[in-house]
Design a protein around this motif. Structure first.
Motif, short mmCIF file in Angstrom:
data_model
loop_
_atom_site.label_atom_id
_atom_site.label_comp_id
_atom_site.label_asym_id
_atom_site.label_seq_id
_atom_site.Cartn_x
_atom_site.Cartn_y
_atom_site.Cartn_z
N VAL A 38 0.84 -1.20 0.00
CA VAL A 38 0.00 0.00 0.00
C VAL A 38 0.87 1.25 0.00
O VAL A 38 0.61 2.21 -0.73
N LEU A 39 1.92 1.25 0.81
CA LEU A 39 2.82 2.40 0.89
C LEU A 39 3.46 2.70 -0.46
O LEU A 39 3.39 3.84 -0.94
N PHE A 40 4.07 1.70 -1.07
CA PHE A 40 4.74 1.92 -2.35
C PHE A 40 3.74 2.16 -3.48
O PHE A 40 4.01 2.93 -4.40
N GLY A 41 2.59 1.50 -3.42
CA GLY A 41 1.55 1.76 -4.42
C GLY A 41 1.05 3.18 -4.34
O GLY A 41 0.86 3.85 -5.35
N GLY A 42 0.86 3.68 -3.12
CA GLY A 42 0.44 5.07 -2.94
C GLY A 42 1.51 6.04 -3.42
O GLY A 42 1.20 7.04 -4.07
N ALA A 43 2.77 5.77 -3.07
CA ALA A 43 3.86 6.64 -3.51
C ALA A 43 3.95 6.64 -5.04
O ALA A 43 4.15 7.69 -5.66
N ASP A 44 3.78 5.49 -5.66
CA ASP A 44 3.82 5.39 -7.12
C ASP A 44 2.70 6.21 -7.73
O ASP A 44 2.92 6.94 -8.71
N TRP A 45 1.50 6.12 -7.15
CA TRP A 45 0.36 6.88 -7.66
C TRP A 45 0.62 8.39 -7.54
O TRP A 45 0.34 9.14 -8.47
N VAL A 46 1.16 8.82 -6.40
CA VAL A 46 1.45 10.25 -6.20
C VAL A 46 2.48 10.72 -7.22
O VAL A 46 2.31 11.77 -7.85
N PHE A 47 3.55 9.97 -7.41
CA PHE A 47 4.57 10.35 -8.38
C PHE A 47 3.99 10.35 -9.80
O PHE A 47 4.32 11.21 -10.61
#
Length: 56
Positions: A38-47
């Protein structure tokens, strides 16, 4: 044959985890994996949103 006998002897010395320990450890691994997904998926979405906004 001596090798296999020594392997069996060493395996008898092992302290194997109980079922409750296995369940606890497995749940910790699954929750940690889910957290980081979830953390990396969220960061990927933000980027991705940032790059999309910059490229307009």
């Amino acid at each position: 044959m001596k090798f296999l006998a020594s392997v069996v002897a060493e395996m008898k010395k092992v302290t194997w985890p109980t079922l409750s320990e296995n369940v606890r450890d497995t749940s910790i691994v699954l929750m940690t994996g889910l957290f980081f997904a979830v953390l990396f998926g969220g960061a990927d979405w933000v980027f991705e949103q940032g790059v999309t906004w910059l490229s307009k």
